[in-house]
Motif scaffolding. Structure first.
Motif, PDB file in Angstrom:
ATOM      1  N   TRP A   1       0.832  -1.211   0.000  1.00 36.09           N
ATOM      2  CA  TRP A   1       0.000   0.000   0.000  1.00 36.09           C
ATOM      3  C   TRP A   1       0.860   1.252   0.000  1.00 36.09           C
ATOM      4  CZ3 TRP A   1      -4.477  -1.004  -1.606  1.00 36.09           C
ATOM      5  CH2 TRP A   1      -5.126  -2.195  -1.265  1.00 36.09           C
ATOM      6  N   LEU A   2       1.987   1.144   0.714  1.00 34.74           N
ATOM      7  CA  LEU A   2       2.910   2.282   0.731  1.00 34.74           C
ATOM      8  C   LEU A   2       3.447   2.526  -0.679  1.00 34.74           C
ATOM      9  CD1 LEU A   2       3.645   3.929   3.178  1.00 34.74           C
ATOM     10  CD2 LEU A   2       5.790   2.689   3.340  1.00 34.74           C
ATOM     11  N   LYS A   3       3.789   1.419  -1.350  1.00 35.22           N
ATOM     12  CA  LYS A   3       4.284   1.544  -2.724  1.00 35.22           C
ATOM     13  C   LYS A   3       3.201   2.105  -3.628  1.00 35.22           C
ATOM     14  CE  LYS A   3       7.444  -2.345  -2.298  1.00 35.22           C
ATOM     15  NZ  LYS A   3       7.379  -3.805  -2.395  1.00 35.22           N
ATOM     16  N   LEU A   4       1.976   1.644  -3.407  1.00 37.09           N
ATOM     17  CA  LEU A   4       0.853   2.153  -4.205  1.00 37.09           C
ATOM     18  C   LEU A   4       0.723   3.663  -4.046  1.00 37.09           C
ATOM     19  CD1 LEU A   4      -1.934   1.487  -5.791  1.00 37.09           C
ATOM     20  CD2 LEU A   4      -2.922   1.878  -3.557  1.00 37.09           C
ATOM     21  N   LEU A   5       0.804   4.130  -2.786  1.00 41.80           N
ATOM     22  CA  LEU A   5       0.679   5.566  -2.524  1.00 41.80           C
ATOM     23  C   LEU A   5       1.783   6.348  -3.222  1.00 41.80           C
ATOM     24  CD1 LEU A   5      -0.330   6.101   1.208  1.00 41.80           C
ATOM     25  CD2 LEU A   5      -1.603   6.713  -0.825  1.00 41.80           C
ATOM     26  N   VAL A   6       3.024   5.855  -3.081  1.00 36.71           N
ATOM     27  CA  VAL A   6       4.152   6.545  -3.703  1.00 36.71           C
ATOM     28  C   VAL A   6       3.970   6.568  -5.213  1.00 36.71           C
ATOM     29  CG1 VAL A   6       6.642   6.483  -4.078  1.00 36.71           C
ATOM     30  CG2 VAL A   6       5.723   5.950  -1.827  1.00 36.71           C
ATOM     31  N   GLY A   7       3.598   5.407  -5.787  1.00 39.30           N
ATOM     32  CA  GLY A   7       3.411   5.325  -7.234  1.00 39.30           C
ATOM     33  C   GLY A   7       2.314   6.247  -7.716  1.00 39.30           C
ATOM     34  N   PHE A   8       1.218   6.246  -7.009  1.00 38.92           N
ATOM     35  CA  PHE A   8       0.077   7.109  -7.366  1.00 38.92           C
ATOM     36  C   PHE A   8       0.507   8.569  -7.363  1.00 38.92           C
ATOM     37  CE2 PHE A   8      -3.749   9.494  -6.473  1.00 38.92           C
ATOM     38  CZ  PHE A   8      -4.726   8.859  -7.217  1.00 38.92           C
ATOM     39  N   ASP A   9       1.211   8.974  -6.298  1.00 41.33           N
ATOM     40  CA  ASP A   9       1.660  10.364  -6.181  1.00 41.33           C
ATOM     41  C   ASP A   9       2.562  10.756  -7.346  1.00 41.33           C
ATOM     42  OD1 ASP A   9       0.249  10.441  -3.898  1.00 41.33           O
ATOM     43  OD2 ASP A   9       1.929  10.702  -2.529  1.00 41.33           O
ATOM     44  N   ILE A  10       3.543   9.899  -7.623  1.00 43.95           N
ATOM     45  CA  ILE A  10       4.511  10.234  -8.677  1.00 43.95           C
ATOM     46  C   ILE A  10       3.809  10.306 -10.029  1.00 43.95           C
ATOM     47  CG2 ILE A  10       6.534   9.403  -9.938  1.00 43.95           C
ATOM     48  CD1 ILE A  10       7.539   8.211  -7.323  1.00 43.95           C
ATOM     49  N   LEU A  11       2.982   9.297 -10.320  1.00 45.53           N
ATOM     50  CA  LEU A  11       2.311   9.211 -11.614  1.00 45.53           C
ATOM     51  C   LEU A  11       1.445  10.435 -11.863  1.00 45.53           C
ATOM     52  CD1 LEU A  11       2.746   6.786 -13.395  1.00 45.53           C
ATOM     53  CD2 LEU A  11       0.468   5.984 -12.793  1.00 45.53           C
ATOM     54  N   TYR A  12       0.636  10.800 -10.863  1.00 44.66           N
ATOM     55  CA  TYR A  12      -0.287  11.907 -11.088  1.00 44.66           C
ATOM     56  C   TYR A  12       0.400  13.261 -11.023  1.00 44.66           C
ATOM     57  CZ  TYR A  12      -4.492   9.366 -11.885  1.00 44.66           C
ATOM     58  OH  TYR A  12      -5.436   8.579 -12.467  1.00 44.66           O
ATOM     59  N   THR A  13       1.500  13.362 -10.261  1.00 38.58           N
ATOM     60  CA  THR A  13       2.256  14.616 -10.292  1.00 38.58           C
ATOM     61  C   THR A  13       2.823  14.823 -11.686  1.00 38.58           C
ATOM     62  OG1 THR A  13       2.870  14.171  -8.005  1.00 38.58           O
ATOM     63  CG2 THR A  13       4.037  15.947  -9.103  1.00 38.58           C
ATOM     64  N   ALA A  14       3.416  13.764 -12.244  1.00 39.42           N
ATOM     65  CA  ALA A  14       3.997  13.876 -13.579  1.00 39.42           C
ATOM     66  C   ALA A  14       2.926  14.190 -14.618  1.00 39.42           C
ATOM     67  CB  ALA A  14       4.718  12.577 -13.933  1.00 39.42           C
ATOM     68  N   ALA A  15       1.816  13.428 -14.581  1.00 37.79           N
ATOM     69  CA  ALA A  15       0.751  13.633 -15.576  1.00 37.79           C
ATOM     70  C   ALA A  15       0.196  15.047 -15.477  1.00 37.79           C
ATOM     71  CB  ALA A  15      -0.354  12.604 -15.382  1.00 37.79           C
ATOM     72  N   SER A  16       0.022  15.548 -14.243  1.00 37.10           N
ATOM     73  CA  SER A  16      -0.550  16.885 -14.076  1.00 37.10           C
ATOM     74  C   SER A  16       0.394  17.947 -14.613  1.00 37.10           C
ATOM     75  CB  SER A  16      -0.827  17.156 -12.597  1.00 37.10           C
ATOM     76  OG  SER A  16      -1.712  16.196 -12.092  1.00 37.10           O
ATOM     77  N   ILE A  17       1.701  17.794 -14.326  1.00 36.32           N
ATOM     78  CA  ILE A  17       2.658  18.794 -14.792  1.00 36.32           C
ATOM     79  C   ILE A  17       2.670  18.834 -16.317  1.00 36.32           C
ATOM     80  CG2 ILE A  17       5.134  19.299 -14.931  1.00 36.32           C
ATOM     81  CD1 ILE A  17       5.334  18.502 -12.005  1.00 36.32           C
ATOM     82  N   ILE A  18       2.544  17.643 -16.940  1.00 39.05           N
ATOM     83  CA  ILE A  18       2.546  17.602 -18.405  1.00 39.05           C
ATOM     84  C   ILE A  18       1.272  18.233 -18.970  1.00 39.05           C
ATOM     85  CG2 ILE A  18       2.495  16.046 -20.405  1.00 39.05           C
ATOM     86  CD1 ILE A  18       4.179  14.096 -18.667  1.00 39.05           C
ATOM     87  N   LEU A  19       0.127  17.931 -18.340  1.00 37.17           N
ATOM     88  CA  LEU A  19      -1.150  18.309 -18.942  1.00 37.17           C
ATOM     89  C   LEU A  19      -1.676  19.678 -18.498  1.00 37.17           C
ATOM     90  CD1 LEU A  19      -2.948  14.860 -18.698  1.00 37.17           C
ATOM     91  CD2 LEU A  19      -2.112  15.949 -20.763  1.00 37.17           C
ATOM     92  N   VAL A  20      -1.041  20.276 -17.469  1.00 40.25           N
ATOM     93  CA  VAL A  20      -1.655  21.466 -16.880  1.00 40.25           C
ATOM     94  C   VAL A  20      -1.680  22.653 -17.844  1.00 40.25           C
ATOM     95  CG1 VAL A  20       0.389  22.470 -15.772  1.00 40.25           C
ATOM     96  CG2 VAL A  20      -1.855  22.759 -14.739  1.00 40.25           C
ATOM     97  N   ASP A  21      -0.687  22.731 -18.742  1.00 39.74           N
ATOM     98  CA  ASP A  21      -0.673  23.846 -19.692  1.00 39.74           C
ATOM     99  C   ASP A  21      -1.906  23.835 -20.586  1.00 39.74           C
ATOM    100  OD1 ASP A  21       1.466  25.569 -19.253  1.00 39.74           O
ATOM    101  OD2 ASP A  21       2.894  24.058 -19.953  1.00 39.74           O
ATOM    102  N   ILE A  22      -2.338  22.631 -20.961  1.00 42.26           N
ATOM    103  CA  ILE A  22      -3.534  22.522 -21.809  1.00 42.26           C
ATOM    104  C   ILE A  22      -4.749  23.079 -21.068  1.00 42.26           C
ATOM    105  CG2 ILE A  22      -5.052  20.899 -22.983  1.00 42.26           C
ATOM    106  CD1 ILE A  22      -2.580  19.043 -23.148  1.00 42.26           C
ATOM    107  N   VAL A  23      -4.783  22.800 -19.765  1.00 40.70           N
ATOM    108  CA  VAL A  23      -5.937  23.239 -18.986  1.00 40.70           C
ATOM    109  C   VAL A  23      -5.913  24.757 -18.782  1.00 40.70           C
ATOM    110  CG1 VAL A  23      -7.026  23.104 -16.725  1.00 40.70           C
ATOM    111  CG2 VAL A  23      -6.186  21.045 -17.814  1.00 40.70           C
ATOM    112  N   LEU A  24      -4.734  25.284 -18.467  1.00 39.62           N
ATOM    113  CA  LEU A  24      -4.652  26.704 -18.128  1.00 39.62           C
ATOM    114  C   LEU A  24      -4.658  27.594 -19.362  1.00 39.62           C
ATOM    115  CD1 LEU A  24      -2.026  26.647 -15.244  1.00 39.62           C
ATOM    116  CD2 LEU A  24      -4.462  27.111 -15.051  1.00 39.62           C
ATOM    117  N   VAL A  25      -3.903  27.196 -20.383  1.00 38.03           N
ATOM    118  CA  VAL A  25      -3.749  28.057 -21.550  1.00 38.03           C
ATOM    119  C   VAL A  25      -4.651  27.601 -22.705  1.00 38.03           C
ATOM    120  CG1 VAL A  25      -2.102  29.082 -23.129  1.00 38.03           C
ATOM    121  CG2 VAL A  25      -1.359  28.401 -20.854  1.00 38.03           C
ATOM    122  N   GLY A  26      -4.711  26.302 -22.948  1.00 32.57           N
ATOM    123  CA  GLY A  26      -5.559  25.792 -24.027  1.00 32.57           C
ATOM    124  C   GLY A  26      -4.752  25.238 -25.179  1.00 32.57           C
TER     125      GLY A  26
END
Lengths: 225, 226
Positions: free
Chosen positions: B201-226
C-alpha cells in the motif's frame, strides 16, 4: 449512402441478437445456476462493447490533443457516451444475475468495485462536458480528464485486487466448468453483434455531434453579422 | 533554480492570502469536526468498532474537508481577473500548478494536523503510538489528494456548478490513494506497524503520487492556456 450502410449494420446486429435469444432460450438449464446463467450471453458482450468504446474514446482524446482536430473530440464524446451506456448494461445484467445466484444484489468484490468506479469516472467525464460552455475549452478539459481517468483504470483494478486478496472474499461463486462449443459460438455472435451495435450508436452520435457543431458555428456567424 | 523561485513565489502568495482571510481553512476545520460528530451516530463508538473504522473515517474526513480548501484554490483568482493575470505572467504553467499544489498541501495538512488530535479525543484513538509512520501515510495520502484536487480545481474553475463538479470528478479518481491510505491507517491505529504485506500500500501511494504529479505537470498547460 453512409447512413444507409449504418442502419443496415444496426439491423443486422439486432437480427443476430434476436436470433440468439431464441437459441439461448433453447439451451438446457445449467447444473448449478439453472436458467440464470443465460444472462452471461448479454453480460460479457456488453463489457466487451464498453471496453472497445472506451478505448476508442481514449485514443480519440489523445489524437485531439495532438492534432486539435475537433473531429476527434466528437468521436471521444460519442464513444464515451456509448461506453457508459454499455457499462450500465453490464452492471445491470450483473446485478440481476447476482441476486438469484449469490443471494445479494451486490458484493464488494474486486471486479464489481472496479467496474462501479469506472462507471463513476466516465459519468464524471460526461457531466464535466455538460458543465463547460466554451467548445475549445470543453474539448481540452475533456481530453485531459479522459487521459487522467485512463491512468487510473489499472491502478484501481490492481489496488482493489490486492485489497480483496489480502482479506479473503465472502462466499463467492467460482465455476471450474467450461463452456460447450455451441455456447461459445453463440457467445461469439453476441459479442460481434454488441460491438456492431456500439459502432452504429457511436456513428449516429458522431453525426449528431457534428451537426451540433455546424449549427453552433452558423449561429455564431449569424451573431457576428 | 529560476523555476523553484517561481514556484515559491506562487506558494507564498497563496498561503499569505489564505492566512489573511482564513476562510477556507476555518470552513474546512469546522466541516471536519462536523463530520466527526455525525459519524458518532453511524456506529457505536466503543473501542472495538472504532479501531475497525478509525482509518476509513479519518480519510473520509480529510478528503471531504480537503475539497473545501481545494475548491477555493483557483476560485480565489476569479475576482478582478487574477487568473488571467497569473496565466499571462512570465512563468510556466507547471510552476503555477506546483506552487498552488504545494500551498494547498500545506493548508490541507494543517487542517489535518489539527483534526487528528480532535479525532483522537472524540473517539479515544491512540493515533500517536506510531507517530512517524502515521505522519508518513498522512504526507503521502495528502499529496495524492492535493495534486488531483489542484488539477481539477484548475479544470473546474471556469465552469458551471464548480462546487458540485470538483468532488464528483475528484473522488472516483482518488479511490486507489484513499484506499491505500485507509488500509495503512487502520493498521497503524491498531498498533501494527507497516511491514510485510502492508508495504504494497505504501508503494501504491508513492506510485500514485509520482504518476499523477507527472501527468498533471505535463497536462496542466492545456488546462490553463488551451
Amino acid at each position: 449512402m453512409r447512413e444507409k450502410l449504418l442502419y443496415a449494420l444496426g439491423v443486422i446486429a439486432f437480427a443476430i441478437l434476436a436470433r440468439d435469444i431464441f437459441i439461448i432460450a433453447g439451451f438446457p438449464p445449467e447444473v448449478a445456476q439453472g436458467n440464470a446463467f443465460k444472462i452471461i450471453f448479454f453480460h460479457v458482450p456488453s463489457w466487451v462493447a464498453a471496453g472497445t468504446a472506451l478505448t476508442t474514446a481514449l485514443l480519440s482524446s489523445i489524437l485531439f490533443l495532438v492534432t486539435k482536430n475537433f473531429k476527434y473530440d466528437a468521436t471521444a464524446v460519442a464513444a464515451t457516451e456509448v461506453g457508459v451506456a454499455f457499462l450500465s448494461v453490464g452492471l445491470a445484467t450483473g446485478i440481476l444475475w447476482a441476486r438469484p445466484i449469490w443471494g445479494v444484489w451486490w458484493v464488494w468484490d474486486a471486479r464489481l468495485t472496479s467496474a462501479l468506479i469506472l462507471w463513476l469516472m466516465y459519468a464524471g467525464y460526461l457531466m464535466l462536458r455538460h458543465a463547460v460552455e466554451e467548445p475549445t475549452q470543453r474539448a481540452n478539459f475533456a481530453a485531459v480528464f479522459s487521459i487522467l481517468a485512463f491512468i487510473d483504470v489499472p491502478i484501481v483494478y490492481f489496488s482493489i485486487r490486492w485489497w480483496r486478496t489480502q482479506h479473503p472474499a465472502p462466499v463467492f461463486f467460482s465455476s471450474g466448468g467450461s463452456f460447450p462449443p455451441d455456447w461459445s459460438a453463440v457467445m461469439g455472435w453476441n459479442i460481434l453483434a454488441m460491438v456492431m451495435l456500439a459502432c452504429v450508436l457511436v456513428s449516429v452520435r458522431l453525426q449528431q455531434e457534428q451537426a451540433q457543431r455546424e449549427i453552433d458555428s452558423l449561429r455564431r456567424l449569424a451573431h457576428a453579422l | 533554480m529560476e523555476f523553484l523561485r517561481q514556484v515559491l513565489v506562487i506558494l507564498a502568495k497563496d498561503v499569505r492570502a489564505e492566512l489573511r482571510t482564513k476562510e477556507a481553512v476555518n470552513a474546512a476545520l469546522a466541516f471536519a469536526v462536523m463530520i466527526l460528530v455525525l459519524f458518532s451516530f453511524v456506529f457505536d463508538p466503543d473501542e472495538a468498532t472504532t479501531k475497525m473504522f478509525a482509518g476509513g473515517l479519518l480519510w473520509i474526513v480529510f478528503a471531504f474537508a480537503g475539497t473545501l480548501v481545494l475548491n477555493r484554490s483557483f476560485a480565489r483568482e476569479i475576482p478582478n481577473d487574477c487568473l488571467d493575470a497569473l496565466v499571462a505572467a512570465p512563468i510556466p504553467g507547471s510552476a503555477l500548478f506546483l506552487g498552488k499544489a504545494l500551498a494547498n498541501y500545506l493548508l490541507v495538512a494543517a487542517v489535518e494536523l489539527v483534526a487528528l488530535p480532535v479525532f483522537g479525543i472524540l473517539y479515544y484513538v491512540r493515533w500517536y503510538e506510531r507517530f512517524w509512520q502515521v505522519m508518513l501515510v498522512l504526507a503521502l495520502g495528502t499529496w495524492g489528494v492535493t495534486v488531483i484536487g489542484t488539477m481539477f480545481s484548475a479544470l473546474t474553475v471556469n465552469i458551471r456548478l464548480r462546487e458540485v463538479m470538483l468532488p464528483m470528478i475528484t473522488y472516483p479518481m482518488l479511490t486507489p490513494a484513499l484506499m491505500g491510505a485507509m488500509q495503512l491507517t487502520v493498521d497503524l491505529m491498531n498498533g501494527k506497524s507497516i511491514a510485510g504485506d502492508a508495504t504494497v500500500w505504501l508503494k501504491l501511494l508513492v506510485g500514485f503520487d509520482i504518476l499523477y504529479t507527472a501527468a498533471s505537470i505535463i497536462l496542466v498547460d492545456i488546462v490553463l492556456v488551451g
